[in-house]
Design a protein around this motif. Structure first.
Motif, mmCIF file in Angstrom:
data_model
loop_
_atom_site.group_PDB
_atom_site.id
_atom_site.type_symbol
_atom_site.label_atom_id
_atom_site.label_comp_id
_atom_site.label_asym_id
_atom_site.label_seq_id
_atom_site.Cartn_x
_atom_site.Cartn_y
_atom_site.Cartn_z
ATOM 1 N N SER A 74 0.901 -1.163 0.007
ATOM 2 C CA SER A 74 0.251 -0.100 -0.085
ATOM 3 C C SER A 74 0.819 1.058 -0.167
ATOM 4 O O SER A 74 0.611 2.270 -0.717
ATOM 5 N N ILE A 75 2.124 1.134 0.518
ATOM 6 C CA ILE A 75 2.908 2.416 0.510
ATOM 7 C C ILE A 75 3.410 2.508 -0.686
ATOM 8 O O ILE A 75 3.624 4.000 -1.256
ATOM 9 N N ILE A 76 4.035 1.508 -1.420
ATOM 10 C CA ILE A 76 4.511 1.647 -2.566
ATOM 11 C C ILE A 76 3.486 2.007 -3.718
ATOM 12 O O ILE A 76 3.669 2.870 -4.536
ATOM 13 N N GLU A 77 2.239 1.572 -3.692
ATOM 14 C CA GLU A 77 1.276 1.975 -4.488
ATOM 15 C C GLU A 77 0.992 3.519 -4.270
ATOM 16 O O GLU A 77 0.846 4.470 -5.123
ATOM 17 N N ALA A 78 1.060 4.012 -3.045
ATOM 18 C CA ALA A 78 0.586 5.483 -2.770
ATOM 19 C C ALA A 78 1.731 6.232 -3.129
ATOM 20 O O ALA A 78 1.640 7.245 -3.935
ATOM 21 N N CYS A 83 4.273 10.232 -7.062
ATOM 22 C CA CYS A 83 5.377 10.446 -7.876
ATOM 23 C C CYS A 83 5.144 10.320 -9.381
ATOM 24 O O CYS A 83 5.941 10.599 -10.151
ATOM 25 N N ARG A 84 3.850 10.178 -9.668
ATOM 26 C CA ARG A 84 3.254 10.138 -10.944
ATOM 27 C C ARG A 84 3.779 8.978 -11.679
ATOM 28 O O ARG A 84 4.232 9.207 -12.839
ATOM 29 N N GLY A 85 3.930 7.943 -11.006
ATOM 30 C CA GLY A 85 4.373 6.754 -11.616
ATOM 31 C C GLY A 85 5.833 6.412 -11.493
ATOM 32 O O GLY A 85 6.156 5.059 -11.858
ATOM 33 N N GLN A 86 6.502 7.314 -11.348
ATOM 34 C CA GLN A 86 8.436 6.888 -11.324
ATOM 35 C C GLN A 86 8.362 7.216 -10.028
ATOM 36 O O GLN A 86 8.750 8.247 -9.555
ATOM 37 N N VAL A 87 8.958 6.267 -9.214
ATOM 38 C CA VAL A 87 9.208 6.504 -7.873
ATOM 39 C C VAL A 87 10.602 6.926 -7.886
ATOM 40 O O VAL A 87 11.739 6.204 -7.261
ATOM 41 N N TRP A 117 -8.472 -4.143 6.186
ATOM 42 C CA TRP A 117 -7.501 -3.451 4.968
ATOM 43 C C TRP A 117 -6.791 -2.350 5.543
ATOM 44 O O TRP A 117 -6.962 -1.806 6.580
ATOM 45 N N ILE A 118 -5.719 -2.139 4.771
ATOM 46 C CA ILE A 118 -5.114 -0.852 5.314
ATOM 47 C C ILE A 118 -4.928 0.026 4.100
ATOM 48 O O ILE A 118 -5.001 -0.371 2.789
ATOM 49 N N ALA A 119 -5.149 1.214 4.200
ATOM 50 C CA ALA A 119 -4.919 2.404 3.360
ATOM 51 C C ALA A 119 -3.874 3.386 3.734
ATOM 52 O O ALA A 119 -3.799 3.811 5.040
ATOM 53 N N ILE A 120 -3.032 3.780 2.702
ATOM 54 C CA ILE A 120 -2.173 4.789 2.975
ATOM 55 C C ILE A 120 -2.387 5.995 2.029
ATOM 56 O O ILE A 120 -2.646 5.645 0.887
ATOM 57 N N VAL A 121 -2.469 7.314 2.553
ATOM 58 C CA VAL A 121 -2.273 8.647 1.396
ATOM 59 C C VAL A 121 -1.163 9.182 1.768
ATOM 60 O O VAL A 121 -0.816 9.572 2.892
ATOM 61 N N LEU A 122 -0.595 9.636 0.627
ATOM 62 C CA LEU A 122 0.323 10.758 0.801
ATOM 63 C C LEU A 122 -0.171 11.902 0.268
ATOM 64 O O LEU A 122 -0.462 12.070 -0.987
ATOM 65 N N TYR A 123 -0.064 13.057 0.816
ATOM 66 C CA TYR A 123 -0.333 14.447 0.308
ATOM 67 C C TYR A 123 0.625 15.425 0.781
ATOM 68 O O TYR A 123 0.950 15.540 1.791
ATOM 69 N N GLY A 124 0.981 16.175 -0.292
ATOM 70 C CA GLY A 124 1.886 17.241 0.044
ATOM 71 C C GLY A 124 2.503 17.856 -1.271
ATOM 72 O O GLY A 124 1.851 17.949 -2.305
ATOM 73 N N GLN A 125 3.735 18.467 -1.085
ATOM 74 C CA GLN A 125 4.329 19.142 -2.185
ATOM 75 C C GLN A 125 5.530 18.168 -2.638
ATOM 76 O O GLN A 125 6.504 17.419 -1.938
ATOM 77 N N ILE A 126 5.753 18.405 -3.960
ATOM 78 C CA ILE A 126 6.862 17.562 -4.733
ATOM 79 C C ILE A 126 7.459 18.525 -5.656
ATOM 80 O O ILE A 126 6.775 19.474 -6.351
ATOM 81 N N GLY A 127 8.760 18.633 -6.000
ATOM 82 C CA GLY A 127 9.399 19.558 -6.936
ATOM 83 C C GLY A 127 10.836 19.469 -6.662
ATOM 84 O O GLY A 127 11.310 18.708 -5.915
ATOM 85 N N ALA A 137 0.772 17.374 -4.493
ATOM 86 C CA ALA A 137 0.510 15.597 -5.152
ATOM 87 C C ALA A 137 -0.026 15.098 -4.431
ATOM 88 O O ALA A 137 0.023 15.032 -3.168
ATOM 89 N N ILE A 138 -0.618 13.908 -4.688
ATOM 90 C CA ILE A 138 -1.403 12.950 -3.875
ATOM 91 C C ILE A 138 -1.284 11.625 -4.333
ATOM 92 O O ILE A 138 -1.076 11.371 -5.549
ATOM 93 N N GLY A 139 -1.253 10.729 -3.298
ATOM 94 C CA GLY A 139 -1.253 9.108 -3.879
ATOM 95 C C GLY A 139 -1.982 8.347 -3.105
ATOM 96 O O GLY A 139 -1.767 8.590 -1.778
ATOM 97 N N MET A 140 -2.411 7.427 -3.195
ATOM 98 C CA MET A 140 -3.243 6.552 -2.325
ATOM 99 C C MET A 140 -2.955 4.982 -2.582
ATOM 100 O O MET A 140 -2.801 4.527 -3.903
ATOM 101 N N GLY A 141 -2.867 4.175 -1.625
ATOM 102 C CA GLY A 141 -2.609 2.678 -1.879
ATOM 103 C C GLY A 141 -3.648 2.151 -0.980
ATOM 104 O O GLY A 141 -3.847 2.423 0.415
ATOM 105 N N ILE A 142 -4.413 0.924 -1.188
ATOM 106 C CA ILE A 142 -5.218 0.264 -0.381
ATOM 107 C C ILE A 142 -4.841 -1.318 -0.555
ATOM 108 O O ILE A 142 -4.833 -1.624 -1.738
#
Length: 145
Positions: A74-78, A83-87, A117-127, A137-142
């Protein structure tokens, strides 16, 4: 009040600034375990480690293969969404400063038959690692446990 899914709960908590105690208490009374933290780095491994450490320290996951495996995926998915596909962060001179939420519980509020179930959400600044050269940016993994 409409029943929410675990992803919507995690998103709502990640996007809420300030005091989340009322929201947290409400969902904890509905059999969810919730944690909200912060991480920032140019190294994705440090962000993964911060989330894994928080989940373990806050007793959201136990030390066994199924729970650790669900958390990791779930972390890797989020992170992939964030990171929009490229970690990649530091390798391409990109940094991240984010809030993360970890939510564990039923897939749908009140539905105990769905298991844990477990859900991870990442929200913040990237650049760029220069102030003013970042964006949201935001990402979520469940994952099921």
């Amino acid at each position: 009040m409409e029943k929410k899914g675990i992803g919507k709960i995690a998103l709502m908590l990640a996007l809420t600034s300030g005091d989340i105690d009322n929201i947290k208490n409400y969902y904890e009374s509905k059999n969810y375990v919730i944690y909200k933290g912060q991480a920032g780095s140019m190294d994705p491994k440090k962000i993964v480690a911060a989330i894994e450490t928080a989940a373990s320290r806050e007793d959201i996951i136990r030390e066994n293969y199924h729970e650790e495996h669900a958390l990791y995926h779930s972390i890797i998915e989020a992170l992939s969404g964030y990171c929009r596909g490229q970690v990649m962060l530091g390798e391409v001179l990109r940094s991240a400063g984010l809030t993360f939420t970890i939510v564990r519980g039923p897939l749908i509020e009140g539905d105990r038959s769905s298991g844990n179930w477990i859900a991870i959400v990442l929200y913040g600044q990237i650049g760029s690692p220069r102030r003013g050269f970042e964006h949201e940016a935001i990402g979520m993994g469940i994952q099921p446990i």
